[in-house]
Design an enzyme around this catalytic site. Structure first.
Site, PDB file in Angstrom:
ATOM      1  CB  ALA A  17     -16.312  -6.949  -5.696  1.00  0.00           C
ATOM      2  CB  SER A  19     -14.501  -3.219 -12.912  1.00  0.00           C
ATOM      3  OG  SER A  19     -13.169  -3.474 -12.524  1.00  0.00           O
ATOM      4  N   GLY A  20     -15.169  -6.009 -14.117  1.00  0.00           N
ATOM      5  CA  GLY A  20     -14.628  -7.217 -14.721  1.00  0.00           C
ATOM      6  C   GLY A  20     -13.878  -6.859 -15.983  1.00  0.00           C
ATOM      7  NE  ARG A  21      -9.385  -6.390 -14.116  1.00  0.00           N
ATOM      8  CZ  ARG A  21     -10.205  -6.110 -13.119  1.00  0.00           C
ATOM      9  NH1 ARG A  21     -11.128  -5.199 -13.244  1.00  0.00           N
ATOM     10  NH2 ARG A  21     -10.082  -6.740 -11.990  1.00  0.00           N
ATOM     11  CG  HIS A 240      -9.114 -16.518  -4.099  1.00  0.00           C
ATOM     12  ND1 HIS A 240      -8.480 -16.550  -2.881  1.00  0.00           N
ATOM     13  CD2 HIS A 240      -9.831 -15.366  -4.109  1.00  0.00           C
ATOM     14  CE1 HIS A 240      -8.805 -15.478  -2.179  1.00  0.00           C
ATOM     15  NE2 HIS A 240      -9.628 -14.738  -2.915  1.00  0.00           N
ATOM     16  CG  ASP A 241      -9.669 -11.988  -6.903  1.00  0.00           C
ATOM     17  OD1 ASP A 241      -9.449 -12.491  -5.781  1.00  0.00           O
ATOM     18  OD2 ASP A 241     -10.487 -11.066  -7.070  1.00  0.00           O
ATOM     19  CB  THR A 242      -6.002 -13.366  -3.451  1.00  0.00           C
ATOM     20  OG1 THR A 242      -6.993 -12.379  -3.203  1.00  0.00           O
ATOM     21  CG2 THR A 242      -4.766 -13.046  -2.632  1.00  0.00           C
ATOM     22  CB  THR A 263     -12.783  -4.717  -3.640  1.00  0.00           C
ATOM     23  OG1 THR A 263     -12.993  -4.263  -4.978  1.00  0.00           O
ATOM     24  CG2 THR A 263     -14.019  -4.438  -2.824  1.00  0.00           C
TER      25      THR A 263
END
Length: 495
Positions: A17, A19-21, A240-242, A263
């Site tokens: 939320a 930053s992106g990489r 889902h990143d988690t 976040t």
């Protein structure tokens, strides 16, 4: 049967939320190397009708990063993960109708209460097993139904699926992320037709579900797509990143809890089946899908958002501060648990002047009011550690899991003060790292789908532990944690 491969090189696109990489990851039986290729700032944008994500900008940044990666050697696959619940709405020809609204926008205020009166919180939980959060996808869809774009809406795509659609032209819903929408049946592992019908949502909104590791398609030619990317496989991951971060928890055995600290902080345990008891509902725990039919039994807890918003408030005020590392070093010298607040208070969810809200909460609770930035930082970290203690203990009690160690992964694993305070609060060892767990989990799922011999979660976690050994924190004695926890409990217990 997939022919085993010695090594693959994939692009792990990990969107947060703030930053992106785009990460390059080489994966083999004894190799797991991660290299950052491209990083960009991210954040919700104040549009004319609310907080939105600039998803086309995110798309351009993703293409730039993946293209840079492809320019420097073989690229075997692309996988995308991001935060949950937010989504794009498409019309019948596949055009995006509106920038995706942020879950922190106020347009869903009051909608959860309306739906609960219509269906009932116990019925919602018995179907979805999901924590009652005011920004869940179901409430966002109800808000969108009351907007002017709704007559044109044909399909909903969660953010990783939307970006995957723009790459491949194939619209799907990856299962781990779909399970966060509060429209997914936790027992059946499918969209809940009962809820979709009861809420009068059109079935066409919901694309077919796919499991992590599914080959969605290949990158198609387009006006913004570098020619070198065309034909590259795009794979679903635990999007889902988690869910991706939990894949990369370097755990041995099953007696562990995890905290995916970014976040948001996601605090929970891994189970073979959902826990749909009344006790779990009242504790506001959620059951989300994980890799290989596992269940992530967890609770969303406030996270590093509190620090990020505080730093932004001080920056805008022109405060001459030493930066976060300096603030953390000074905060470590302050007494533990001087000010105890409930960091899960919903007033801390929206963006804005976080230090003032924290000071107000302290005053309201009769706690010493933190007056300096260092004291505010310490109050936040003490509060997070106490929230971790409460929710790890709840996760163990509600699921019948004996917890012997806690793994902290994600950005918070680099915060040594937070990790030590968590060990102190829980009284058991904390293993911290890897910081880029979501990207590693993303890459591991791609690698297995492409043919690297990683048969199960245990094999993936063993590879992470060997290549990215975690930092160990042991609890310190006589920190006064029990008295601090009792003070917090008084704040949580209605008079």
């Amino acid at each position: 049967m997939t022919t085993p491969l010695e090594r693959v090189r994939v692009a792990a696109v990990d969107l947060g939320a703030t930053s992106g990489r785009v990460m390059s990851c080489e994966v083999g039986r004894d190799r797991l190397e991660l290299t950052e290729i491209h990083r960009f700032a991210n954040g919700a944008h104040a549009g004319p009708d609310g907080l939105v994500w600039q998803i086309r900008k995110i798309h351009r940044e993703v293409l730039q990063g993946v293209s840079e990666l492809a320019d420097h050697g073989r690229l075997d696959g692309i996988g995308i993960d991001s935060w949950a619940v937010d989504h794009g709405l498409l019309d019948a020809v596949g055009s995006l109708l509106h920038d995706p609204w942020s879950h922190r926008d106020s347009r869903t205020d009051g909608i959860a209460e309306r739906i609960s009166r219509q269906i009932g919180e116990d019925e919602l939980y018995s179907i979805t097993g999901l924590q009652q959060l005011p920004f869940n996808t179901v409430y966002q869809l109800i808000a969108s139904r009351e907007s002017e774009i709704w007559p044109q809406v044909d399909r909903m795509l969660l953010l990783p699926d939307l970006l995957g659609y723009w790459l491949t032209g194939v619209a799907v819903a990856e299962r781990t992320n779909a399970s966060t929408t509060q429209l997914y049946d936790a027992r059946e592992g499918e969209w809940s037709q009962k809820l979709i019908t009861a809420l009068e949502l059109p079935e066409r909104l919901f694309p077919p579900l796919v499991d992590p590791g599914t080959r969605i398609g290949t990158v198609q030619a387009g006006p913004q797509v570098p020619t070198g990317l065309v034909g590259t496989p795009v794979l679903s991951v635990a999007s889902h990143d988690t869910a991706s971060a939990v894949v990369a928890v370097p755990a041995q055995g099953t007696d562990f809890a995890y905290i995916s600290s970014g976040t948001w902080s996601l605090v929970g345990v891994e189970l073979p089946a959902p826990v749909l008891t009344e006790q779990a509902r009242r504790a506001d725990f959620t059951n989300e899908a994980g890799l290989d039919d596992s269940i992530r039994f967890l609770r969303n807890v406030s996270g590093l958002w509190l620090l990020a918003q505080s730093l932004e408030t001080w920056r805008r005020a022109g405060r001459g501060l030493p930066g976060l590392p300096g603030l953390l070093a000074q905060a470590a010298l302050l007494p533990a648990w001087r000010t105890v607040i409930d960091v899960e208070d919903p007033r801390l969810i929206p963006p804005g002047d976080m230090p003032s809200r924290i000071m107000a909460l302290a005053a309201e609770a009769g706690e010493p009011v933190p007056e300096t930035p260092v004291e505010v930082v310490r109050t936040i970290l003490d509060g997070l550690a106490l929230a971790y203690r409460r929710n790890v203990c709840l996760a163990g009690d509600l699921s019948g899991t004996e917890i012997g160690v806690v793994h902290i992964v994600g950005g918070g694993s680099q915060n040594t003060l937070l990790c030590q305070l968590t060990a102190d609060a829980l009284g058991i060892p904390v293993l911290a790292g890897p910081a880029e767990a979501a990207a590693l989990g993303n890459a591991l799922v791609q690698a297995r789908a492409l043919g690297v011999e990683l048969p199960d979660l245990a094999a993936m976690r063993d590879l992470v532990a060997r290549t990215h050994p975690p930092q160990r924190y042991l609890p310190r004695p006589d920190t006064g944690i029990d008295a601090a926890a009792a003070r917090l409990q008084l704040q949580l217990t209605p008079a």
